[in-house]
Write an enzyme that holds these catalytic residues in place. Structure first.
Site, PDB file in Angstrom:
ATOM      1  N   LYS A 143       0.820  -1.211   0.000  1.00  0.00           N
ATOM      2  CA  LYS A 143       0.000   0.000   0.000  1.00  0.00           C
ATOM      3  C   LYS A 143       0.858   1.266   0.000  1.00  0.00           C
ATOM      4  O   LYS A 143       0.410   2.325  -0.412  1.00  0.00           O
ATOM      5  CB  LYS A 143      -0.959  -0.016   1.171  1.00  0.00           C
ATOM      6  CG  LYS A 143      -2.028  -1.092   0.982  1.00  0.00           C
ATOM      7  CD  LYS A 143      -3.035  -1.124   2.114  1.00  0.00           C
ATOM      8  CE  LYS A 143      -4.153  -2.097   1.828  1.00  0.00           C
ATOM      9  NZ  LYS A 143      -3.693  -3.504   1.937  1.00  0.00           N
TER      10      LYS A 143
HETATM   11  C1  LIG Z   1      -4.314  -4.531   1.255  1.00  0.00           C
HETATM   12  C2  LIG Z   1      -3.564  -5.788   1.063  1.00  0.00           C
HETATM   13  C3  LIG Z   1      -3.957  -6.745   0.098  1.00  0.00           C
HETATM   14  C4  LIG Z   1      -5.210  -6.587  -0.754  1.00  0.00           C
HETATM   15  O1  LIG Z   1      -5.142  -5.583  -1.696  1.00  0.00           O
HETATM   16  P1  LIG Z   1      -6.469  -5.085  -2.459  1.00  0.00           P
HETATM   17  O2  LIG Z   1      -6.020  -3.981  -3.313  1.00  0.00           O
HETATM   18  O3  LIG Z   1      -7.414  -4.648  -1.372  1.00  0.00           O
HETATM   19  O4  LIG Z   1      -7.026  -6.233  -3.205  1.00  0.00           O
HETATM   20  C5  LIG Z   1      -3.178  -7.851  -0.078  1.00  0.00           C
HETATM   21  N1  LIG Z   1      -2.072  -8.068   0.683  1.00  0.00           N
HETATM   22  C6  LIG Z   1      -1.667  -7.184   1.630  1.00  0.00           C
HETATM   23  C7  LIG Z   1      -0.464  -7.495   2.437  1.00  0.00           C
HETATM   24  C8  LIG Z   1      -2.396  -6.004   1.851  1.00  0.00           C
HETATM   25  O5  LIG Z   1      -1.998  -5.141   2.789  1.00  0.00           O
END
Ligand SMILES: *Cc1c(COP(=O)(O)O)cnc(C)c1O
Length: 494
Positions: A143
């Site tokens: 993120k």
């Molecule tokens: C947020 C997250 C996801 C999922 O991502 P999306 O964009 O919501 O599908 C997967 N793995 C980790 C470690 C995350 O923090």
């Protein structure tokens, strides 16, 4: 480039408006009016660009209301190797394997072939399976890649207009810390982040957020569940007078700018994995469908993606959708708490963007489906419409699949992976393998040390700067799940 709402109820708006608004006023999600096309020749010219320069090229296709020189500066400042630290030597857990990454310190999202050996300077991808390291940013989850950019975009746009923004959010894991690290110390921005006081997050995740001492970061631990946190955010955000008076904003993945930033690394991965042309396969652990949707957009722009594999854990709403065409969000009571908690979702908010393409971008049709969702709690997409692109596969994995995969990848390649990345590899392994297969590594294993220890019997190493994180002084206000109290707190701290 203008942006339109999936529900068709509002006029087209500029990027800046989309950035600050998050959700469209008609309840829909903003999407670009069209997908800019990128030719093979264009991609060939991009081959040797740094991540920062590539991000500028791609983001420019979607942003025409920030001066190019300024946008370029924002991209360079964001995608800096001091923020996204290359870690190839740190990948291995307990033993040294002589593992060498093929990236360099400026790669931001290095592509690491599993089983890679370097022989006389030639890289040989032994397995055809690669990890795209998306987790080298400040909070060790993917993120960061998008939120670091969004933070800098906010700072610039608000600064220019002399505006302020108060970000209100709820988190049960990686979003809160990534948002706080992206916005800490930024002028004109306050962050109010609600998290459940007990349970849910790992000690590492809590410490990452609560140890921040920046005056503009406010952690609020709610004596309640994540749902209660989210309900508070919703009721505050839905109250127009308060929202406007206190300039409340959001940074959840419904914000288009996050998706846009994520498109870049699909191109980066393709360019790193191929020589002249060819195509690649991607696998993504998916929760809110943000990351996977960015891959879909990259493909619509012309990126040669052969197949996209969507992986879920026991919360298999998306897997069911892609296998059967039925989208049925769960209620919170039906949502499992799993060892890949960042994809423990009840519904996949960004699926609305994907569905908009499935219905050939007809807002009336989209609204018809969303009315069904409201009325019946689910809808089914007919076979004839599945999908804009048929080369999407899906699957789910369980706790034991996850453990087995972490163990297998460590034994086979000497590489430790986190439980979410393990979900993706597990699903990939359960189907027909297509090469090259690029798996999105969404978090570093040390964020989920308990599960990794359960799988391999030892704790993953941490980078020095994270040692002792849990012992740092914490700054958090504990509150009851009370909307009025949260509003009062915001009013007192803006
Ligand atoms: C947020 C997250 C996801 C999922 O991502 P999306 O964009 O919501 O599908 C997967 N793995 C980790 C470690 C995350 O923090």
């Amino acid at each position: 480039m203008k942006y339109i709402s999936t529900r068709g109820g509002v006029p087209a708006v500029s990027f800046r408006e989309v950035l600050l608004a998050g959700l469209a006023p008609d309840g829909g999600l903003y999407v670009p009016e069209y997908y800019p096309k990128v030719s093979g020749e264009q991609m060939a010219k991009w081959r040797d660009l740094s991540y920062a320069d590539l991000s500028f090229e791609i983001i420019s296709l979607f942003v025409d209301d920030i001066l190019p020189a300024t946008l370029k500066e924002i991209c360079s400042k964001t995608y800096d190797s001091k923020k996204f630290r290359y870690r190839a030597p740190e990948r291995v857990g307990g033993r040294s394997t002589g593992f060498v990454g093929d990236g360099n310190v400026n790669d931001i999202t290095p592509l690491i072939w599993l089983g890679q050996t370097i022989r006389r300077g030639h890289i040989k991808p032994d397995s055809g399976l690669a990890l795209l390291e998306l987790s080298n940013g400040p909070t060790l989850a993917f993120k960061d890649v998008a939120l670091q950019l969004v933070g800098n975009l906010f700072e610039y746009v608000l600064g220019e207009n002399g505006q302020t923004l108060n970000i209100l959010g709820a988190t049960s894991g990686d979003t809160g810390s990534a948002a706080e690290y992206a916005l800490r110390g930024k002028r004109g921005i306050n962050v109010f982040m609600l998290s459940p006081h007990a349970g849910g997050m790992s000690a590492f995740q809590k410490a990452q957020m609560y140890s921040l001492q920046d005056a503009n970061i406010h952690n609020i631990a709610i004596r309640g569940t994540f749902d209660e946190c989210q309900d508070i955010v919703k009721s505050v955000a839905e109250e127009a007078p308060f929202r406007e008076e206190y300039r409340i904003g959001a940074v959840n993945s419904m914000n288009w700018a996050r998706i846009m930033a994520q498109i870049v690394y699909y191109f980066k991965a393709y360019l790193a994995a191929t020589k002249d042309d060819g195509s690649v396969n991607f696998a993504v652990p998916s929760g809110n469908f943000g990351n996977a949707h960015a891959c879909h957009v990259a493909r619509m722009m012309g990126l040669p993606v052969d197949s996209l594999t969507i992986a879920t854990n026991e919360n298999d709403v998306l897997d069911v959708f892609f296998r059967t065409g039925v989208y049925r969000p769960r209620n919170q009571a039906e949502t499992h708490i799993t060892s890949s908690p960042s994809i423990d979702i009840a519904k996949a908010s960004n699926l609305e963007r994907f569905m908009f393409d499935v219905v050939s971008r007809d807002p009336g049709e989209l609204c018809r489906y969303w009315d069904l969702l409201k009325k019946d709690g689910s809808f089914k997409v007919p076979e004839s419409m599945r999908y804009v692109n048929p080369r999407i596969r899906s699957g789910m994995s369980t706790h034991s699949d996850r453990l087995e995969t972490i163990k297998h990848i460590y034994k086979e390649y000497g590489t430790l992976i986190d439980p979410h990345t393990a979900d993706a590899i597990s699903v990939v392994h359960s189907g027909i393998l297509r090469f090259p297969m690029i798996v999105m590594e969404t978090a570093q294993p040390c964020k989920f040390a308990d599960t990794v220890r359960e799988a391999v019997g030892f704790e993953p190493q941490r980078r020095d700067s994270f040692c002792g994180l849990e012992d740092l002084p914490q700054r958090v206000t504990v509150m009851d799940p009370d909307v009025l109290a949260v509003k009062k707190f915001i009013a007192e701290h803006v």
